[in-house]
Write an enzyme that holds these catalytic residues in place. Structure first.
Site, short mmCIF file in Angstrom:
data_model
loop_
_atom_site.label_atom_id
_atom_site.label_comp_id
_atom_site.label_asym_id
_atom_site.label_seq_id
_atom_site.Cartn_x
_atom_site.Cartn_y
_atom_site.Cartn_z
N ARG A 166 -27.58 -38.06 14.31
CA ARG A 166 -28.57 -39.03 14.21
C ARG A 166 -29.55 -38.72 15.60
NH1 ARG A 166 -26.81 -38.72 10.24
NH2 ARG A 166 -25.96 -40.37 8.88
N SER A 217 -30.30 -49.11 6.55
CA SER A 217 -29.37 -49.31 7.61
C SER A 217 -30.29 -49.61 8.90
CB SER A 217 -28.09 -48.49 7.81
OG SER A 217 -27.40 -48.58 6.86
N GLU A 307 -31.65 -47.73 14.53
CA GLU A 307 -32.17 -46.54 14.23
C GLU A 307 -33.86 -46.57 14.07
OE1 GLU A 307 -30.31 -44.16 11.07
OE2 GLU A 307 -28.61 -45.50 11.00
#
Length: 312
Positions: A166, A217, A307
């Site tokens: 990520r 998410s 995120e």
């Protein structure tokens, strides 16, 4: 600031940014400009700098939380959604919807992106955050990235992008704006690839319905090797998947499921899914995120990392 004379640039004033975020949250931008043209994009950035105007670049808005007060300055949206293929190489504009890229590749029997089906957002953001699912990430297929570093257009090869879980170099240089990505695929069978993506998409849409105002998410999962040993020892073996511990497991232990605050909800079936139930605000969303981070910190002594990106 002089934007009116820039060709191929659509400009509006007092534009609600809630129209351009997946959460449906955010106040107005003083000015909002959109273009598919690299030259127009760079000219708009230059005009903002020359006038001392604050500038922010956005794409699909999937992972953005925009302040209720909006953004005082210019928001520029780069929306080049061009897709092309030559043999097993695919070039995708940063403004292409990731699912459109997956469908484009699958239809041509180009294997390698099919497991990313249903991940929301645009290609630029997917490369920026190295989006992935089911043990695969887009970085596995990225050969080169074309981007604007604020003064010139540059091209980085795969190694220069410094991809990690990520992560990418672009996350550490937020003023670098991705224009396009070149991906290298494998040969596959179109029907099989399309079936794989369809199966994954069905599962994902049950968790994250396309009409739900959410970013998917909210928090990153953890690499089991990066957790403190005492914490890692608390995680049941069947929870660990491909070396990762879902952030949802920690969130569930601290009572996240079903949590409510104003118009913001945590899904009662997924502890890492926070959504706007209708009239939620950025203030309420940030309060829920902060509360959950605090609970996990107090219980486990670790930090869950968002995120999403914050604006304003």
């Amino acid at each position: 600031m002089r934007l009116a004379g820039i060709p191929n640039l659509a400009v509006s004033a007092s534009t609600p940014l809630s129209l351009y975020t997946r959460f449906g949250i955010g106040g107005p931008a003083d000015l909002f400009a959109e273009t598919r043209d690299e030259g127009a994009f760079m000219a708009a950035i230059a005009a903002a700098r020359e006038s001392g105007t604050a500038v922010m670049v956005t794409g699909g808005g999937t992972n953005l939380i925009v302040s209720d007060a909006g953004f005082r300055g210019l928001v520029v949206r780069f929306a080049d959604d061009t897709l092309s293929a030559e043999a097993e190489r695919v070039t995708a504009g940063a403004g292409a919807v990731l699912q459109d890229l997956i469908d484009f590749a699958n239809h041509r029997g180009l294997k390698g992106l099919e497991t990313l089906a249903g991940i929301p957002g645009w290609v630029g953001a997917a490369v920026y955050g190295n989006a992935g699912a089911y043990g695969h990430s887009i970085s596995e297929r990225v050969r080169a990235v074309r981007f604007f570093d604020g003064s010139a257009v540059r091209i980085f090869d795969h190694a220069q992008c410094e991809f990690a879980y990520r992560e990418s170099i672009f996350k550490r240089h937020k003023d670098w704006i991705i224009f396009s990505a070149e991906l290298v695929m494998d040969a596959g069978e179109a029907g099989e690839l399309e079936r794989t993506s369809a199966d994954i998409l069905k599962v994902r849409n049950e968790k994250f319905p396309p009409t739900m105002k959410c970013a998917g998410s909210i928090f990153k999962n953890f690499l089991i090797t990066e957790l403190p040993p005492p914490v890692a020892g608390l995680v049941p073996a069947n929870v660990v998947r491909e070396g990762k511990v879902p952030a949802a497991w920690f969130l569930e232990q601290v009572g996240a499921k079903g949590m409510r605050f104003g118009g913001i909800r945590v899904a009662d079936y997924h502890a890492n899914l926070i959504y706007n139930a209708g009239e939620g605000t950025a203030r309420e969303l940030c309060a829920v995120i902060a509360e959950l981070k605090g609970r996990v910190r107090e219980r486990f002594g670790i930090e869950v990392e968002e995120e999403v990106q914050y604006v304003g």
